[in-house]
Scaffold this motif. Structure first.
Motif: not given
Length: 607
Positions: A358-368, A376-382, A394-398
Motif C-alpha cells: 500500500e505504501y508504493f500504491f499511495y505514493k503512486a497516487v501522490i506522484a500522479h 514517477k507514479a509508474l516507478q512506485f507501482l513497479d 497496482a496492475l490496474q493503475f499501471r
C-alpha cells in the motif's frame, strides 16, 4: 455519536428449587435411602414404592434440570467444532426444558420461567426465549425480571419498538427509575426524542442519575436543540468526569455544530482521560467509545477542516504508527489535496520493514495526482511485488497510466497478464473491453465479454458493459434485454435503470415509466452526471422546460467534458429562449469532440 443499546443485565435468579428449600434435606435423605436399598439383599417380593409427594417431585425435577444445565455448559463449548456435540447440546436443552416444565406444573413461579428462558438465551433462539417469557408474564404480569428480560429479548433482535412497549406497559402499572431510564434511551435510539424527554422528565430532578441526564441531553440534541444539549453535557462531565459516553457525545455534537476547535479540545480530553485511567482506556478500546486511534483520526480530520495541516500531521505522527491508521490518515490528507503531508506520513511505513504494498500504491497516487508526474507514479507501482495482496490494484493503475502516456501495447499486455493472474476478477476483462470499444473494435470487445461471462454469467458489471457494447454496435433491442436482466436481479442497479429509462425517452414511448426509472436512478446515484442528464432530457421531451433547464445545469456541473451532455444543454437552452447559453452549449460540444460535429455546427448557425 449514536450508541448501540446495551442489554439489560440478567437479574440473578436462585439456583435452588423455588419454594422447596425446607424439603431439600428430606429429598436428599430419600435419595440416600433409595441408594442403600439398591445395595441390600433382594427379598422374594420387592415392596412397592410409595408415590413421590408433589413437593419432592418438584425438587427432584429441579435438581435434574440443574444437572442437565451443567452438562450443557460442558458440551456447548465443543458445539461449534463438532456436529455431534451440537446435537447433544440441543438434546440436553430439550431435556432440561422438560424438567422445568414438570416443576412449573407442580409449583409455578416467575423465576422458573426465567430459568427456562435462560436455556434459550442466545441470538439464534431469541424467539423461543421470548415465547417463554410471554407465557410467564401471562401469569405474573408485574414481575420485574420477566418484563426486563422480555424487553432484552426484543433488543437481541434489535427490535427497539417492542422492547419499548414492554417497558412502558410495566411503568404504567408500577414505577421503576432504572427501567424508566432504559425506556428513555430506547426512545432516543429509535429516533423518538419527544417521547424520551416526556419519559425521563418524570424522574424527579434530585433522583436523576448521570445516565438519565445523559439521555436527556441526547434527546435534546436529536430535537435540534444542540446548544442546550452541549450545555447539559458540559455540566454532566464536570460533575462526572469519567462519563466517557458523555464526552464522546459532546465532541460529536460540537462537530455537528461546526465548532471544530471545541471538538478537538474535547477529543483531547478523552485521550487524556484514557492515558490517566486504565479503566477508561479499556472502555475506549472495548466499545465504551471510539478507539484511541479512531479518535486521533477524527482529530486529524478536524484540523484539516480548520485548515491547519501541520497540526493534523503532528496529531497523525503522535499515533501508534499502525499501518491501518497511517493509511487512513494519509487518505484524509489526499482527499484535501495535502499531498506533501500525506507523503511525509506514509514514510513512517517505509521506516518499518517490510514495506507494505500500500505504501508504493499511495505514493503512486501522490506522484500522479499531487505532483502530476505519471512516470514517477509508474516507478512506485513497479515496486509492488506480484505476491502482494494489492498487486491487482497496482496492475490496474499501471494499465491506466500506460494508456494515458500513449504506451498502448504495454497497457494491453498488462490487461492480458491481469486476466491470467486473476481469472476470478471482472476488472481486467472490463478494462480490455473498454479499450477495444474506444478503438471501435466492437466485435473484439464483445468476444472478450462473452468469454468472461462464461465463468461469471451473473456479474452485473460484465453484463452492463456487454449491454453497452451491444448498444454501441446498434443492437439496442438486445442491449435493453441485458439491462432488464440486470434490473430483475438487482432492482437498485442505477446505471441499468438509467439506460432503460433513457432508451424509452429516445424512442418517445412510455414516458411516465421512463421518468420514473430515471428518477429512481438519480435517487440511487445523485452525483452521477449522466443520470442527471437523462433526467433533464426526459423533462425536455415532456415539454417541462423549467425542470429540464434546472437539471441540465446540474448535469454539466457534475460531468464537464461530455459532448452529448453539452448538446442537450444547448438544445434545452435554445428551446427555453436562452440564446447565449445555447451558444455556449454547442461550442462546448465541439470543444469536447462531439461525434457529429456537422450537426452541432448546423445548430450553431441556426437562429
Amino acid at each position: 455519536m449514536p450508541r448501540t443499546p446495551t442489554p439489560f443485565r440478567r437479574a440473578a435468579t436462585r439456583r435452588t428449587a423455588p419454594g422447596c428449600g425446607h424439603r431439600f434435606g428430606a429429598a436428599a435423605a430419600l435419595l440416600v435411602l433409595l441408594a442403600c436399598a439398591a445395595c441390600a439383599p433382594m427379598h422374594s417380593q420387592a415392596p412397592q414404592p410409595k408415590p413421590m409427594s408433589p413437593g419432592a417431585g418438584a425438587t427432584y425435577d429441579y435438581l435434574e434440570y440443574q444437572a442437565l444445565l451443567q452438562q450443557m455448559s460442558k458440551t456447548a463449548g465443543a458445539s461449534r467444532m463438532s456436529p455431534e456435540a451440537f446435537a447433544r447440546t440441543l438434546a440436553l436443552q430439550k431435556d432440561a426444558a422438560q424438567a422445568l416444565d414438570r416443576v412449573i406444573a407442580r409449583e409455578s413461579s416467575a423465576s422458573l420461567y426465567m430459568d427456562k428462558a435462560f436455556l434459550y438465551w442466545n441470538q439464534e433462539q431469541a424467539n423461543e426465549a421470548r415465547a417463554i417469557l410471554t407465557e410467564g408474564l401471562a401469569k405474573y404480569p408485574d414481575d420485574f425480571n420477566l418484563n426486563a428480560s422480555l424487553a432484552n429479548a426484543y433488543l437481541m433482535e434489535n427490535n427497539l419498538s417492542d422492547a419499548a412497549k414492554v417497558l412502558s406497559g410495566y411503568l404504567a402499572r408500577q414505577e421503576n427509575t432504572g427501567l424508566r431510564e432504559r425506556l428513555g434511551q430506547l426512545y432516543v435510539d429509535s429516533e423518538q426524542p419527544e417521547k424520551a424527554l416526556e419519559t425521563l422528565k418524570r424522574i424527579p430532578v434530585k433522583e436523576r442519575s448521570p445516565e438519565a441526564l445523559f439521555q436527556l441531553a441526547r434527546a435534546e440534541a436529536r430535537l435540534g436543540r444542540r446548544s442546550t444539549a452541549i450545555a447539559a453535557l458540559k455540566k454532566l462531565v464536570k460533575e462526572n468526569p469519567d462519563h466517557l459516553e458523555a464526552w464522546v457525545e459532546m465532541a460529536f455534537q460540537q462537530e455537528l455544530d461546526k465548532d471544530y476547535a471545541a471538538a478537538v479540545a474535547t477529543y483531547a480530553q478523552i485521550l487524556e482521560l484514557g492515558a490517566e485511567r486504565e479503566d477508561i482506556r479499556q472502555r475506549i478500546e472495548n466499545g465504551g467509545g471510539e478507539g484511541r486511534e479512531d479518535i486521533r483520526l477524527r482529530v486529524v480530520g478536524l484540523w484539516l477542516k480548520l485548515n491547519n495541516p501541520d497540526k493534523a500531521l503532528d496529531t497523525a505522527l503522535s499515533s501508534s504508527g499502525s499501518k491501518a491508521f497511517i493509511l487512513a490518515a494519509s487518505l484524509l490528507f489526499l482527499n484535501e489535496n495535502y499531498t506533501a503531508q500525506a507523503s511525509t506520513l506514509l514514510d513512517v511505513l517505509a521506516s518499518q520493514p517490510p514495506v507494505p504494498g500500500e505504501y508504493f500504491f499511495y505514493k503512486a497516487v501522490i506522484a500522479h495526482d499531487g505532483e502530476g508526474n505519471p512516470q514517477k507514479a509508474l516507478q512506485f507501482l513497479d515496486l509492488v511485488p506480484e505476491s502482494d495482496p494489492h498487486y491487482s490494484q497496482a496492475l490496474q493503475f499501471r494499465i491506466q497510466l500506460l494508456y494515458s502516456l500513449g504506451r498502448e501495447h504495454e497497457a494491453v499486455a498488462l490487461m492480458d497478464q491481469g486476466k491470467r493472474l486473476y481469472p476470478g476478477q471482472s476488472r481486467f476483462p472490463l478494462l480490455q473491453a473498454g479499450y477495444l470499444m474506444e478503438k471501435k473494435r466492437l466485435t473484439e470487445a464483445k468476444a472478450v465479454l462473452v468469454e468472461a461471462l462464461k465463468d461469471r454469467p451473473d456479474d452485473e458489471d460484465l453484463l452492463y458493459q456487454y449491454g453497452a457494447v451491444l448498444d454501441r454496435d446498434g443492437d439496442r433491442k438486445s442491449a435493453i434485454e441485458i439491462m432488464r436482466k440486470i434490473v430483475q436481479k438487482n432492482p437498485d442497479h442505477a446505471d441499468a435503470l438509467n439506460y432503460i429509462g433513457y432508451s424509452l425517452v429516445e424512442e418517445g414511448r412510455d414516458m411516465d415509466r421512463a421518468l420514473s426509472l430515471i428518477k429512481k436512478a438519480d435517487k440511487l446515484k445523485p452525483e452521477n452526471g449522466y443520470i442527471v442528464d437523462s433526467l433533464a432530457w426526459a423533462y425536455f421531451r415532456l415539454g417541462k422546460l423549467d425542470e429540464a433547464w434546472k437539471h441540465i445545469q446540474r448535469a454539466v456541473t457534475l460531468s464537464k467534458d461530455d459532448p452529448t451532455m453539452w448538446e442537450h444543454y444547448g438544445d434545452i437552452a435554445r428551446q427555453s429562449g436562452r440564446a447565449a447559453q445555447a451558444k455556449k452549449g454547442y461550442q462546448n460540444a465541439l470543444k469536447y469532440k462531439h461525434e457529429d460535429p456537422d450537426r452541432i455546427k448546423k445548430k450553431l448557425g441556426s437562429k
